[in-house]
Design a protein around this motif. Structure first.
Motif, PDB file in Angstrom:
ATOM      1  N   LYS A 114       0.825  -1.210   0.000  1.00  0.00           N
ATOM      2  CA  LYS A 114       0.000   0.000   0.000  1.00  0.00           C
ATOM      3  C   LYS A 114       0.858   1.259   0.000  1.00  0.00           C
ATOM      4  O   LYS A 114       0.353   2.349   0.199  1.00  0.00           O
ATOM      5  CB  LYS A 114      -0.946   0.000   1.204  1.00  0.00           C
ATOM      6  N   GLY A 115       2.181   1.082  -0.167  1.00  0.00           N
ATOM      7  CA  GLY A 115       3.092   2.226  -0.188  1.00  0.00           C
ATOM      8  C   GLY A 115       3.430   2.780   1.177  1.00  0.00           C
ATOM      9  O   GLY A 115       4.076   3.829   1.269  1.00  0.00           O
ATOM     10  N   LEU A 116       3.048   2.094   2.238  1.00  0.00           N
ATOM     11  CA  LEU A 116       3.284   2.625   3.580  1.00  0.00           C
ATOM     12  C   LEU A 116       4.734   2.486   4.026  1.00  0.00           C
ATOM     13  O   LEU A 116       5.252   3.348   4.739  1.00  0.00           O
ATOM     14  CB  LEU A 116       2.335   1.968   4.576  1.00  0.00           C
ATOM     15  N   MET A 117       5.406   1.420   3.607  1.00  0.00           N
ATOM     16  CA  MET A 117       6.823   1.308   3.961  1.00  0.00           C
ATOM     17  C   MET A 117       7.634   2.317   3.155  1.00  0.00           C
ATOM     18  O   MET A 117       8.621   2.851   3.652  1.00  0.00           O
ATOM     19  CB  MET A 117       7.334  -0.119   3.766  1.00  0.00           C
ATOM     20  N   THR A 118       7.195   2.615   1.948  1.00  0.00           N
ATOM     21  CA  THR A 118       7.845   3.667   1.155  1.00  0.00           C
ATOM     22  C   THR A 118       7.722   5.003   1.880  1.00  0.00           C
ATOM     23  O   THR A 118       8.695   5.751   2.012  1.00  0.00           O
ATOM     24  CB  THR A 118       7.207   3.753  -0.248  1.00  0.00           C
ATOM     25  N   GLU A 119       6.536   5.295   2.382  1.00  0.00           N
ATOM     26  CA  GLU A 119       6.304   6.529   3.132  1.00  0.00           C
ATOM     27  C   GLU A 119       7.147   6.553   4.407  1.00  0.00           C
ATOM     28  O   GLU A 119       7.719   7.586   4.771  1.00  0.00           O
ATOM     29  CB  GLU A 119       4.809   6.617   3.464  1.00  0.00           C
ATOM     30  N   THR A 120       7.256   5.402   5.055  1.00  0.00           N
ATOM     31  CA  THR A 120       8.074   5.283   6.262  1.00  0.00           C
ATOM     32  C   THR A 120       9.542   5.550   5.947  1.00  0.00           C
ATOM     33  O   THR A 120      10.210   6.332   6.639  1.00  0.00           O
ATOM     34  CB  THR A 120       7.903   3.880   6.883  1.00  0.00           C
TER      35      THR A 120
END
Length: 187
Positions: A114-120
């Motif tokens: 969901k792109g959340l680790m990218t955001e992290t």
């Protein structure tokens, strides 16, 4: 040049568009237990899997102690839309003299892709270089953890070494792949 020790004066709460990064509380033990006891999360971690919520409470105590002793900083990752704890991210094994720190992270499978680790990574790598004054960031991965390696390579991490059977876990010796990212790689 050295790591900015003032980051340890007060726990730094950070935010991105969809996520909040905050300190652990004892109330987080249940959610951390659910994430860190999930075989999908721990498959390539090569670290102790909690067996009880008390194990997670003890781990939280260790994490908070490491921050107080200026040895590491670990955030829980919160989905702001639901106020749900979905993972954690840390800078640990800090080498203050050489301005280097190792990262570690975990994310609930419900939030994968969901792109959340990218955001992290965007938020915390920037924090590491800009606020902590790191010169380099290291990541140690299991050679079979292709998803983690792809994430690191996406951020410009370079493979520095493949150590053969350098880590004893689960009754056998395992290989490790070491990646690093220099501050100059992202400037």
């Amino acid at each position: 040049m050295s790591i900015n020790e003032h980051i340890f004066d007060k726990f730094p709460i950070l935010e991105s568009k969809r996520l909040l990064f905050r300190n652990f509380t004892k109330n987080d033990a249940q959610n951390i237990f659910l994430i860190r006891s999930d075989i999908r999360v721990m498959k390539f971690m090569n670290s102790t899997i909690p067996q009880t919520i008390q194990d997670s409470e003890e781990k939280i105590f260790e994490i908070k102690k490491a921050f107080k002793e200026q040895k590491a900083i670990t955030w829980v990752i919160i989905d702001k839309s639901t106020d749900t704890l979905i993972g954690d991210f840390s800078f640990w094994r800090l080498d203050k003299q050489n301005c280097r720190g190792e990262i570690g992270y975990a994310l609930s499978p419900d939030y994968w892709r969901k792109g959340l680790m990218t955001e992290t990574m965007n938020t915390l790598i920037c924090f590491g270089f800009e606020k902590m004054n790191l010169h380099s960031i290291e990541a140690n991965t299991n050679p079979k953890n292709e998803k983690s390696q792809q994430l690191l390579e996406k951020y410009g991490f370079k493979k520095e070494a493949h150590f053969r059977e350098n880590y004893f876990y689960g009754g056998k010796f395992l290989d490790s792949i070491i990646y690093s990212l220099l501050k100059s790689d992202v400037e």
